[in-house]
Design a protein around this motif. Structure first.
Motif, mmCIF file in Angstrom:
data_model
loop_
_atom_site.group_PDB
_atom_site.id
_atom_site.type_symbol
_atom_site.label_atom_id
_atom_site.label_comp_id
_atom_site.label_asym_id
_atom_site.label_seq_id
_atom_site.Cartn_x
_atom_site.Cartn_y
_atom_site.Cartn_z
ATOM 1 N N ARG A 88 35.839 41.099 -8.827
ATOM 2 C CA ARG A 88 36.355 40.590 -9.929
ATOM 3 C C ARG A 88 35.695 41.179 -11.250
ATOM 4 O O ARG A 88 36.481 41.180 -12.175
ATOM 5 N N TYR A 89 34.383 41.671 -10.960
ATOM 6 C CA TYR A 89 33.920 42.160 -12.438
ATOM 7 C C TYR A 89 33.492 43.716 -12.312
ATOM 8 O O TYR A 89 32.685 44.199 -13.027
ATOM 9 N N GLU A 90 34.259 44.490 -11.487
ATOM 10 C CA GLU A 90 34.453 45.780 -11.491
ATOM 11 C C GLU A 90 34.957 46.380 -12.724
ATOM 12 O O GLU A 90 36.089 45.975 -13.097
ATOM 13 N N THR A 91 34.152 47.305 -13.253
ATOM 14 C CA THR A 91 34.574 47.726 -14.690
ATOM 15 C C THR A 91 34.955 49.223 -14.565
ATOM 16 O O THR A 91 35.417 50.037 -15.371
ATOM 17 N N ALA A 92 34.766 49.849 -13.124
ATOM 18 C CA ALA A 92 34.932 51.422 -13.084
ATOM 19 C C ALA A 92 36.437 51.861 -12.940
ATOM 20 O O ALA A 92 37.346 50.620 -13.057
ATOM 21 N N ASN A 93 37.024 52.950 -13.156
ATOM 22 C CA ASN A 93 38.031 53.235 -13.028
ATOM 23 C C ASN A 93 38.847 52.620 -11.544
ATOM 24 O O ASN A 93 38.282 53.255 -10.601
ATOM 25 N N PRO A 94 39.899 51.820 -11.692
ATOM 26 C CA PRO A 94 40.454 51.394 -10.523
ATOM 27 C C PRO A 94 40.820 52.307 -9.278
ATOM 28 O O PRO A 94 40.574 51.994 -8.288
ATOM 29 N N GLY A 95 41.210 53.258 -9.859
ATOM 30 C CA GLY A 95 41.596 54.409 -8.817
ATOM 31 C C GLY A 95 40.436 55.005 -8.084
ATOM 32 O O GLY A 95 40.747 55.772 -7.077
ATOM 33 N N LEU A 96 39.232 54.823 -8.643
ATOM 34 C CA LEU A 96 37.976 55.346 -8.086
ATOM 35 C C LEU A 96 37.203 54.393 -6.822
ATOM 36 O O LEU A 96 36.325 54.630 -6.308
ATOM 37 N N ILE A 97 37.717 53.164 -7.139
ATOM 38 C CA ILE A 97 37.106 51.909 -6.303
ATOM 39 C C ILE A 97 37.653 52.025 -4.842
ATOM 40 O O ILE A 97 39.026 51.779 -4.669
ATOM 41 N N GLU A 98 37.024 51.956 -3.879
ATOM 42 C CA GLU A 98 37.557 51.834 -2.535
ATOM 43 C C GLU A 98 37.484 50.370 -2.144
ATOM 44 O O GLU A 98 36.121 49.518 -2.091
ATOM 45 N N GLU A 99 38.636 49.734 -2.133
ATOM 46 C CA GLU A 99 38.643 48.227 -1.727
ATOM 47 C C GLU A 99 38.230 47.810 -0.382
ATOM 48 O O GLU A 99 38.633 48.591 0.543
ATOM 49 N N PRO A 100 37.589 46.851 -0.372
ATOM 50 C CA PRO A 100 37.160 46.409 0.974
ATOM 51 C C PRO A 100 38.350 46.098 1.686
ATOM 52 O O PRO A 100 39.280 45.662 1.057
ATOM 53 N N MET A 101 38.230 46.367 3.150
ATOM 54 C CA MET A 101 39.536 45.906 3.936
ATOM 55 C C MET A 101 39.493 44.606 4.160
ATOM 56 O O MET A 101 38.887 43.700 4.141
ATOM 57 N N THR A 102 41.007 44.098 3.829
ATOM 58 C CA THR A 102 41.050 42.384 4.115
ATOM 59 C C THR A 102 41.709 42.096 5.592
ATOM 60 O O THR A 102 42.976 42.739 5.800
ATOM 61 N N PHE A 103 40.978 41.645 6.410
ATOM 62 C CA PHE A 103 41.787 41.166 7.630
ATOM 63 C C PHE A 103 42.640 40.023 7.528
ATOM 64 O O PHE A 103 42.089 38.932 6.958
ATOM 65 N N GLU A 104 43.677 40.011 8.137
ATOM 66 C CA GLU A 104 44.627 38.768 8.085
ATOM 67 C C GLU A 104 43.930 38.029 9.337
ATOM 68 O O GLU A 104 43.976 38.281 10.555
ATOM 69 N N ARG A 105 43.509 36.762 8.871
ATOM 70 C CA ARG A 105 43.047 35.677 9.774
ATOM 71 C C ARG A 105 43.942 34.452 9.737
ATOM 72 O O ARG A 105 44.471 34.005 8.667
ATOM 73 N N PRO A 106 43.952 33.833 10.890
ATOM 74 C CA PRO A 106 44.770 32.550 10.916
ATOM 75 C C PRO A 106 44.124 31.509 10.177
ATOM 76 O O PRO A 106 42.776 31.662 9.533
ATOM 77 N N VAL A 107 44.873 30.635 9.457
ATOM 78 C CA VAL A 107 44.363 29.522 8.536
ATOM 79 C C VAL A 107 43.095 28.968 8.960
ATOM 80 O O VAL A 107 42.229 28.634 8.244
ATOM 81 N N LEU A 108 43.309 28.463 10.159
ATOM 82 C CA LEU A 108 42.308 27.502 10.642
ATOM 83 C C LEU A 108 40.813 28.314 10.915
ATOM 84 O O LEU A 108 39.859 27.932 10.564
ATOM 85 N N GLU A 109 40.879 29.629 11.166
ATOM 86 C CA GLU A 109 39.626 30.451 11.360
ATOM 87 C C GLU A 109 39.014 30.655 9.749
ATOM 88 O O GLU A 109 38.196 30.564 9.830
#
Length: 309
Positions: free
Chosen positions: A145-166
Motif C-alpha cells: 500500500r505505501y510502497e513508493t519505489a518504482n513499481p517495476g522494481l518491486i518484487e510482489e509477494p506471492m498470493t496463495f489461492e485459499r478457500p474462503v473458510l480457510e
C-alpha cells in the motif's frame, strides 16, 4: 447446516450486537437452528444505510431470549465476526448477488424474499460476497500500500489461492483486515494522543489494538478496537491506561506511569478521540472488560519504555 444472510438495522427494535448476538422473532427459528455451526453474512438494507453486505460471522447456538416471548437469540461464535474491508452492494456486474431476489428476467423482485430478515444463502453466493468484501490478496494489498519505489522494481509477494473458510479463520489474514478497518475508522490518528504520525514513506505509524483480546473472547469488530501509537498500545495492553465508564475519559495508573510521560503522550483534555462514524465507537462492554481485567494490573519484572521516551 446452512449459510444465511441476516438483515441488520442499527435503529431496529431488535437488540443486535453483530459480533455477539442476533435478535430475531420465532418465524425465523427453523432457519437459524439449521445455521448453527455455519457462517452468515450481515446485510444492511439500502433504506437503513449505505453499507449493503458488511460483515461475516459464525453462529454458535440459538437460545430463547430471556423475558421476551416469541423472540430468540443467535449467539455468535467468539472470534468469528469480521467486518468486510469494503462493504458490498447488493448488485455486482449488473445483477443481484442473491439469485433468490431476482425475477427470471434479472430484475429485482418486489416483496416476498426481499423483505425477509433471514435468507438462506447458497455456497457459491456466499463465496462471491466474501470475495468482494474480503479480497484474496488483502495481505498483499496492505503490504504494497505505501510502497513508493518504482513499481517495476518491486518484487510482489506471492498470493496463495485459499478457500474462503480457510481465509476467514487464518489469524494473520484477520489481523490485517482488523488493522485496516480500525486505522481507517480513526483516520489514522491515535485515539489517546490525537497524533497522526507517518514514517518517511508515508506509512501510518498508528497500530490497531484489541480492547478485549481475541484469546479472551474478544472480537475483530471495529468496536473492539482502538487506533493507538506503539507506546500507547503497549501501555493499554498492560493496563497502565484505560477508559472510564463515560467511554471518553482516559484513565492512567499514576503510581506506575510518570507524570511527564502522561503530559507527553495523552491529549491535553484527557479525552478519547472517537471515530467520526458513531457505529465504530468502542463498545461500553469492551471498555468495561478492559477496566476490570487489565487496568491497574501488576506489570511484574517487565522493563518499561519510559527510558525510550
Amino acid at each position: 447446516m446452512v449459510k444465511l444472510v441476516l438483515l441488520h438495522k442499527a435503529d431496529s427494535i431488535y437488540e443486535d450486537e453483530p459480533d455477539v448476538v442476533y435478535d430475531f422473532p420465532r418465524n425465523y427459528l427453523r432457519a437459524m437452528q439449521e445455521a448453527v455451526g455455519d457462517w452468515i453474512v450481515y446485510y444492511e438494507p439500502v433504506k437503513a444505510g449505505p453499507r449493503g453486505y458488511f460483515a461475516v460471522a459464525k453462529i454458535d447456538s440459538v437460545i430463547p431470549k430471556p423475558g421476551v416471548e416469541g423472540r430468540f437469540l443467535a449467539l455468535i461464535s467468539p472470534g468469528t465476526y469480521l467486518p468486510f474491508d469494503s462493504e458490498v452492494p447488493r448488485m455486482g456486474g449488473g445483477r443481484l448477488l442473491e439469485r433468490a431476489l431476482s425475477e427470471s428476467d434479472g430484475s429485482a423482485k418486489r416483496g416476498g424474499a426481499v423483505q425477509l430478515a433471514v435468507r438462506r444463502l447458497p455456497e457459491d453466493e456466499f463465496a462471491r460476497i466474501v470475495d468482494l468484501g474480503l479480497p484474496q490478496d488483502l495481505e498483499r494489498l496492505e503490504a504494497m500500500r505505501y510502497e513508493t519505489a518504482n513499481p517495476g522494481l518491486i518484487e510482489e509477494p506471492m498470493t496463495f489461492e485459499r478457500p474462503v473458510l480457510e481465509r476467514l479463520t487464518r489469524r494473520p489474514y484477520r489481523d490485517v483486515a482488523f488493522r485496516r478497518k480500525v486505522r481507517e475508522a480513526y483516520d489514522y490518528r491515535c485515539a489517546i494522543s490525537g497524533l497522526r504520525l507517518r514514517n518517511g514513506g508515508g506509512r501510518p505509524e498508528v497500530q490497531a489494538a484489541h480492547i478485549r483480546p481475541v484469546d479472551q473472547k474478544g472480537s475483530d469488530s471495529v468496536r473492539n478496537g482502538l487506533a493507538l501509537s506503539g507506546t500507547l498500545h503497549w501501555m493499554f495492553d498492560r493496563g497502565l491506561i484505560s477508559i472510564a465508564e463515560d467511554c471518553e475519559t482516559i484513565l492512567v495508573s499514576r503510581n506506575k506511569v510518570p507524570a511527564d510521560v502522561v503530559d507527553r503522550l495523552i491529549r491535553p483534555d484527557g479525552k478519547l478521540l472517537h471515530p467520526i462514524d458513531p457505529r465504530n465507537r468502542p463498545h461500553p462492554e469492551n471498555l468495561r472488560w478492559h477496566r476490570e481485567n487489565r487496568f491497574g494490573q501488576v506489570m511484574g519484572d517487565e522493563p518499561t519504555l519510559w527510558d525510550r521516551l
